[in-house]
Design an enzyme around this catalytic site. Sequence first.
Site, mmCIF file in Angstrom:
data_model
loop_
_atom_site.group_PDB
_atom_site.id
_atom_site.type_symbol
_atom_site.label_atom_id
_atom_site.label_comp_id
_atom_site.label_asym_id
_atom_site.label_seq_id
_atom_site.Cartn_x
_atom_site.Cartn_y
_atom_site.Cartn_z
ATOM 1 C CE LYS A 17 51.227 2.857 69.725
ATOM 2 N NZ LYS A 17 50.204 2.538 70.544
ATOM 3 C CB SER A 48 48.080 0.380 67.908
ATOM 4 O OG SER A 48 48.189 1.122 69.109
ATOM 5 C CB SER A 74 47.541 -0.534 71.797
ATOM 6 O OG SER A 74 46.653 -0.410 70.891
#
Lengths: 483, 100
Positions: free
Chosen positions: A79, A154, A178
Amino acid sequence: MNIKDLTIKKINEGLKNKKFSASEITKAFFENIKKNDEIIGAYLNLTENLAYSQADQIDIMIAEGKDIGAFSGAPLAIKDNILINGEMATAASKILENYKASYDATVIQKLKKAGAIFLGKTNMDEFAMGASGENSAFKATKNPRDIARVSGGSSSGSAAAVAADMAVAALGSDTGGSIRMPANFCGVVGLKPTYGAVSRFGLIAMASSLDQIGPIAKNVEDAAILFKEICGKDNFDLTSINPLIGEYGDEIINPDFNKIKKLKIGLPKEYFISGLSKETEGAINDVIEKFKNLKIEFCEVSLPHTKYAVPAYYIIVPAEVSANLARFDGIRYAQNNNQQSNLLHTYLKNRGEKFGDEVKRRIILGTFVLSSGYYDAYYAKAQKVRRLIKEDFDKVFDPSADGVDVILTPVSPKPAFKIGEKASDPLQMYLEDIFTSPVNLAGLPAISIPAKTDSLPIGFQLIGKHFREADILGMGRLYENNL
Amino acid sequence: MREIINKKNLEKLAHLSRIEIDKGKEEKLLKDLGEIINYFEELKGVDTSKTEPMNGGVLFSNAIRYDESETKCESQNADLISAFSDKKDNYLKVPGVFGE
């Protein structure tokens, strides 16, 4: 070699048996990324040079007859809010568009040592603020299972990359769901570890009392393997701690299923509400049936403050956001093209232009709930409610009151929604966190596991006691083994 | 719905947040913030008279380390300095605090 069938374990075995080389594996993943990612949009940056040099090192070790570790050769997606030295780290924000990390996050250091291969940095909601992936300043990641739908956020790119075989596993971060939400929407496994189980050093902070880094993988075993590599105390994150009793033991990866079968699962009635879609309810009931067929004991439990989790969460998070994001002034960590006549105007202009709408909304909201006239009514109140939510879980898990070991719930009320469907209504988007945010407020570990994968994926959530990742991973393995 | 944030105090909050708001987006921002803050009212129904606030964290133990510089190598400093948009010697150069 079909990369669809590969797992961390199979890649490692294949390398040891010389079925393929680490460079071949790496190349196969990049080829798949180049074929599919233009449509999906999982990656923001590919780190090809780094990946091939990591692969070469593994191949050299194998050629020299040296032992490679049990994790070596796993091609991972990271990420974009997690720092890899020398690589871009934008957190999907224009304010960090040109930021190159100057050190490795602790999780990255650990994975480098373990022989991971980093394929690239993945798309996300800007600074991890969002439930759909649409808040990225650069592009919305599409759901590989239906490209008209969101991938969930997310950690949108990390989940989509794993679901579309553009990485064997990935790292995400989870502040209110997330990791679990995109795993749920994309049909993969996502683990949010106990608060403190994994160091956040080198993670671009969103809400520090809630943020955790965790794995996203194709199955529970891989999630366990990746978690085992990244967990542990770190002097650079003083909230990180070793589990209460010794280290995380072998049970994380090799569960004793006889013990797992004796665990009791609680079903909180507040999570089976009228807003639950028919298909989600059906999928969760099927999972419960499967566990019951394995003679797992169930009981109904109550977490009475569940409905207050989202409002408490959306007071606490913006408060922390307003402080954590104060450092981004468009001057540091950035090439500043916005020099104004004085410093204040430079800040106002940079932050006004380069933060996205959701980020600005949360910073302003956080400034509001922390302001002197409203602090007690909002922020202090939310922190008190947070304690009540944690105490709900404590009671349900209490062994002296014949408590349960694991809690089973849906991950979200409905499967993935259409891109654009909720983008202009922030409150509707916040409500997506209804089943995931209580877990973060209480600091507990939880995992999202696919319950239904034949059409739009639907996941179920297992919540464990603090530092009992072994219980939810073991229960998840039991489920997968008996599919 | 009780109006807590109006145009005037939104401007004040935005300034405290060091964010310049796009005039064209002000109406929508006001509406969204109003709805979100109104939703927070739900918490008023919870009795917290006997509850202490919780700041987060799971286990608390004293965590200390020596206060030593942990710069790992000179290149780490150089990398940070090279990322400055403008500099004088090795210092970050910014517009004056009291400029026009």
